[in-house]
Design an enzyme around this catalytic site. Sequence first.
Site, PDB file in Angstrom:
ATOM      1  N   MET A  92       0.807  -1.217   0.000  1.00 60.99           N
ATOM      2  CA  MET A  92       0.000   0.000   0.000  1.00 60.99           C
ATOM      3  C   MET A  92       0.843   1.271   0.000  1.00 60.99           C
ATOM      4  O   MET A  92       0.584   2.205   0.759  1.00 60.99           O
ATOM      5  CB  MET A  92      -0.971  -0.036   1.182  1.00 60.99           C
ATOM      6  CG  MET A  92      -2.014  -1.130   1.023  1.00 60.99           C
ATOM      7  SD  MET A  92      -2.778  -1.065  -0.623  1.00 60.99           S
ATOM      8  CE  MET A  92      -4.058  -2.289  -0.481  1.00 60.99           C
ATOM      9  N   LEU A  94       3.275   3.952  -2.836  1.00 63.37           N
ATOM     10  CA  LEU A  94       3.705   4.235  -4.205  1.00 63.37           C
ATOM     11  C   LEU A  94       5.208   3.998  -4.310  1.00 63.37           C
ATOM     12  O   LEU A  94       5.949   4.322  -3.381  1.00 63.37           O
ATOM     13  CB  LEU A  94       3.419   5.703  -4.558  1.00 63.37           C
ATOM     14  CG  LEU A  94       1.961   6.084  -4.776  1.00 63.37           C
ATOM     15  CD1 LEU A  94       1.868   7.569  -5.118  1.00 63.37           C
ATOM     16  CD2 LEU A  94       1.347   5.231  -5.882  1.00 63.37           C
ATOM     17  N   HIS A 111      -4.136  -4.794  -9.344  1.00 64.81           N
ATOM     18  CA  HIS A 111      -5.173  -3.911  -8.798  1.00 64.81           C
ATOM     19  C   HIS A 111      -6.537  -4.578  -8.987  1.00 64.81           C
ATOM     20  O   HIS A 111      -6.824  -5.097 -10.067  1.00 64.81           O
ATOM     21  CB  HIS A 111      -5.123  -2.553  -9.508  1.00 64.81           C
ATOM     22  CG  HIS A 111      -6.096  -1.584  -8.934  1.00 64.81           C
ATOM     23  ND1 HIS A 111      -5.908  -0.987  -7.704  1.00 64.81           N
ATOM     24  CD2 HIS A 111      -7.289  -1.130  -9.395  1.00 64.81           C
ATOM     25  CE1 HIS A 111      -6.932  -0.210  -7.444  1.00 64.81           C
ATOM     26  NE2 HIS A 111      -7.792  -0.264  -8.452  1.00 64.81           N
TER      27      HIS A 111
HETATM   28  C1  GAR Z   1      -5.511  -7.621  -3.650  1.00 65.30           C
HETATM   29  O1  GAR Z   1      -6.889  -7.673  -3.930  1.00 65.30           O
HETATM   30  C2  GAR Z   1      -4.835  -6.598  -4.540  1.00 65.30           C
HETATM   31  O2  GAR Z   1      -5.391  -6.547  -5.826  1.00 65.30           O
HETATM   32  C3  GAR Z   1      -5.101  -5.331  -3.770  1.00 65.30           C
HETATM   33  O3  GAR Z   1      -4.909  -5.680  -2.436  1.00 65.30           O
HETATM   34  C4  GAR Z   1      -5.253  -7.051  -2.263  1.00 65.30           C
HETATM   35  C5  GAR Z   1      -4.099  -7.734  -1.578  1.00 65.30           C
HETATM   36  O4  GAR Z   1      -4.472  -9.041  -1.226  1.00 65.30           O
HETATM   37  N1  GAR Z   1      -4.245  -4.263  -4.194  1.00 65.30           N
HETATM   38  C6  GAR Z   1      -4.618  -2.986  -4.258  1.00 65.30           C
HETATM   39  O5  GAR Z   1      -5.728  -2.602  -3.948  1.00 65.30           O
HETATM   40  C7  GAR Z   1      -3.553  -2.037  -4.766  1.00 65.30           C
HETATM   41  N2  GAR Z   1      -4.133  -0.793  -5.193  1.00 65.30           N
HETATM   42  P1  GAR Z   1      -3.388 -10.114  -0.860  1.00 65.30           P
HETATM   43  O6  GAR Z   1      -2.499  -9.461   0.211  1.00 65.30           O
HETATM   44  O7  GAR Z   1      -4.172 -11.254  -0.307  1.00 65.30           O
HETATM   45  O8  GAR Z   1      -2.604 -10.456  -2.096  1.00 65.30           O
END
Ligand code: GAR
Length: 202
Positions: A92, A94, A111
């Site tokens: 989370m 940049l 994403h």
């Molecule tokens: C996932 O859904 C990913 O696409 C999202 O966070 C989640 C992480 O899940 N990413 C974002 O929103 C980035 N903008 P995970 O830790 O179980 O892989």
Amino acid sequence: MNKGRVAVFLSGRGSNFAAMVRASRSANANFSVCLVICDRKDAPGLKKAARFNIPAHYISPKQFPDKAAYENEICAHLQREKIELICLAGYMRLAGPVLLTRYPWRIMNIHPALLPSFPGLDAQEQALRYGVKVSGCTVHFVDAGTDSGPVIAQRAVAVRDDDNAVTLSKRILRQEHRLYPWAIRQFFAGRLQIRGRNVIIK
Ligand code: GAR
């Protein structure tokens, strides 16, 4: 076969990370997940890394005077592990100029929406609030913006009338777990060519 060396950056659960590791450990995989970088001490992804026996480093940006110093510390780990591709997976933050300069077009992100729709936080809630009938996930190369780099691949899922953020996120996540390893395989097979904003898959 020399396998491509991947570092995963995460801040939370790490289910995409786990999907990548599983894919990398299947027959004929052309990449290996060699390193995890995490900015949250309590991230469940760190425990997953331990279970997979993959070196993981919790590095808190708060320990550094600025973003450049924080990313220089990360780069030291990346260089030590000879990392060729960075995969952001629920990370989370940049990427700043230090990472972007050292790893040009060698940073990917996933994403949970069909970009350019619904970038940033809470993409699934944004999609539900807007009332779209189709959403999905996007793997893209990372540039300096928020979820704004060239799109590598997307998968669509239907949005149902009775969906909430949890049910929609689950349906999208199943596709994320397939799409991200696929994109990494294409990268190390040398099939991804960037032409301006377009990524051509050869
Ligand atoms: C996932 O859904 C990913 O696409 C999202 O966070 C989640 C992480 O899940 N990413 C974002 O929103 C980035 N903008 P995970 O830790 O179980 O892989």
